[in-house]
Design an enzyme around this catalytic site. Structure first.
Site, PDB file in Angstrom:
ATOM      1  N   CYS A   1      -5.095   1.019  -2.401  1.00  0.00           N
ATOM      2  CA  CYS A   1      -3.827  -0.586  -1.640  1.00  0.00           C
ATOM      3  C   CYS A   1      -3.037  -1.327  -2.042  1.00  0.00           C
ATOM      4  CB  CYS A   1      -5.104  -1.462  -1.560  1.00  0.00           C
ATOM      5  SG  CYS A   1      -6.295   0.021  -0.784  1.00  0.00           S
TER       6      CYS A   1
ATOM      7  N   CYS B   1     -11.031  -2.228  -3.761  1.00  0.00           N
ATOM      8  CA  CYS B   1      -9.996  -3.287  -3.571  1.00  0.00           C
ATOM      9  C   CYS B   1     -11.034  -4.760  -4.643  1.00  0.00           C
ATOM     10  CB  CYS B   1      -9.166  -4.527  -2.825  1.00  0.00           C
ATOM     11  SG  CYS B   1      -7.882  -2.588  -2.763  1.00  0.00           S
TER      12      CYS B   1
ATOM     13  N   ASN C   1       1.557  -1.408  -0.060  1.00  0.00           N
ATOM     14  CA  ASN C   1       0.198  -0.034  -0.030  1.00  0.00           C
ATOM     15  C   ASN C   1       0.893   1.209   0.233  1.00  0.00           C
ATOM     16  OD1 ASN C   1       0.736  -0.599   2.646  1.00  0.00           O
ATOM     17  ND2 ASN C   1      -1.470   0.337   3.486  1.00  0.00           N
ATOM     18  N   ILE C   2       0.458   2.477  -0.629  1.00  0.00           N
ATOM     19  CA  ILE C   2       1.262   3.790  -0.863  1.00  0.00           C
ATOM     20  C   ILE C   2       0.267   4.758  -0.523  1.00  0.00           C
ATOM     21  CG2 ILE C   2       2.195   5.299  -2.520  1.00  0.00           C
ATOM     22  CD1 ILE C   2       3.985   2.212  -2.406  1.00  0.00           C
ATOM     23  N   GLU C   3       0.388   5.499   0.715  1.00  0.00           N
ATOM     24  CA  GLU C   3      -0.437   5.705   1.105  1.00  0.00           C
ATOM     25  C   GLU C   3       0.046   7.678   0.574  1.00  0.00           C
ATOM     26  OE1 GLU C   3      -1.810   3.711   4.750  1.00  0.00           O
ATOM     27  OE2 GLU C   3      -0.505   5.610   5.063  1.00  0.00           O
TER      28      GLU C   3
ATOM     29  N   CYS D   1     -10.151  -3.830   1.417  1.00  0.00           N
ATOM     30  CA  CYS D   1     -11.277  -3.130   1.524  1.00  0.00           C
ATOM     31  C   CYS D   1     -12.104  -3.089   0.767  1.00  0.00           C
ATOM     32  CB  CYS D   1     -10.886  -1.798   1.153  1.00  0.00           C
ATOM     33  SG  CYS D   1     -10.369  -0.959  -0.223  1.00  0.00           S
TER      34      CYS D   1
ATOM     35  N   GLU E   1      -3.484  -4.428  -3.283  1.00  0.00           N
ATOM     36  CA  GLU E   1      -4.023  -5.464  -3.833  1.00  0.00           C
ATOM     37  C   GLU E   1      -3.934  -4.972  -5.524  1.00  0.00           C
ATOM     38  OE1 GLU E   1      -6.443  -5.944  -0.112  1.00  0.00           O
ATOM     39  OE2 GLU E   1      -5.404  -4.161  -0.697  1.00  0.00           O
TER      40      GLU E   1
END
Length: 235
Positions: A156, A192, A145-147, A189, A158
């Site tokens: 996310c 996803c 995941n990259i925020e 989530c 996935e």
């Protein structure tokens, strides 16, 4: 694979409008991205986001973006967030770029790799790392995941893994593995789940939980009554 090949790798069954982006990292490596649409349109992944997050998920810092989405409204946000410069994608100027294929071989120890990938997650906002591995006929593609400080700009694990696999011509996604370090239950989530349902229909989703237990589900079970419509064209 070169720039022209990337236009063939787009998943654009709804708009029929392909887009491509490539990112040069600070150490000179190149990372491609293509447009990945979803039947729920707002969940589509732009070529720019795909390329940037591919770079970040591999532990590299993006420096320069080349995209045919140069006039997209999110470009200034990416420039500010990541400190990059952006340029129009000129195929003739970038025709000699080579891309490393991130596929991992079939003898991969998936559990060990999933745990290793958790340290690659960019989670300055949530401190909740997630890793994912998607199995294809070619081998395995990974994601974390990259925020971003603007939460709606993140992605996310996935979807990072799925987008990476589709970029590299793996149209037949076989299964998906997801791991978290924290929480009671490792679970994708809702957004996803909608994407998983489109690209891994009737496929197994392996959820690896923080206590080292595992549960296996089918994508349809994760999102019953998901959005679909015969009014929208699809492959």
């Amino acid at each position: 694979m070169d720039i022209n090949d990337l236009y063939e790798q787009n998943y654009v069954p709804y708009s029929k409008k392909a887009s491509v982006a490539v990112v040069r990292s600070k150490n000179g490596k190149w990372f491609p991205g293509v447009r990945i649409e979803n039947i729920c349109y707002p969940l589509s992944i732009s070529a720019t986001q795909n390329a940037l997050f591919y770079c970040l998920s591999e532990g590299h810092e993006p420096a320069e973006l080349f995209t045919d989405e140069i006039h997209a409204t999110m470009i200034p946000s990416w420039e500010k967030e990541l400190g990059i410069t952006s340029n129009p994608l000129e195929k003739d100027e970038l025709h000699n770029i080579t891309f490393d294929n991130p596929v991992l071989e079939a003898d991969l120890n998936k559990i060990d790799k999933l745990k290793e990938l958790l340290d690659m997650a960019v989670v300055g906002e949530s401190d909740f790392p997630v890793s994912a591995i998607v199995e294809t006929e070619q081998g395995y593609f990974t994601g974390v995941n990259i925020e971003c400080t603007s939460w709606n700009m993140g992605l996310c694990a996935e979807r990072v893994a799925i987008a990476k696999a589709l970029t590299f011509s793996s149209k037949n996604l076989i299964s998906l593995e997801i791991h978290t370090r924290k929480g009671e239950f490792s679970s994708p989530c809702g957004a996803c789940r909608q994407v998983i349902k489109e690209h891994l229909p009737k496929k197994q989703i392996h959820l690896h939980h923080a206590d080292d237990s595992e549960s296996i589900h089918f994508s349809e079970d994760l999102l019953p009554h998901s959005f679909s419509s015969s009014s929208l064209s699809n492959r």
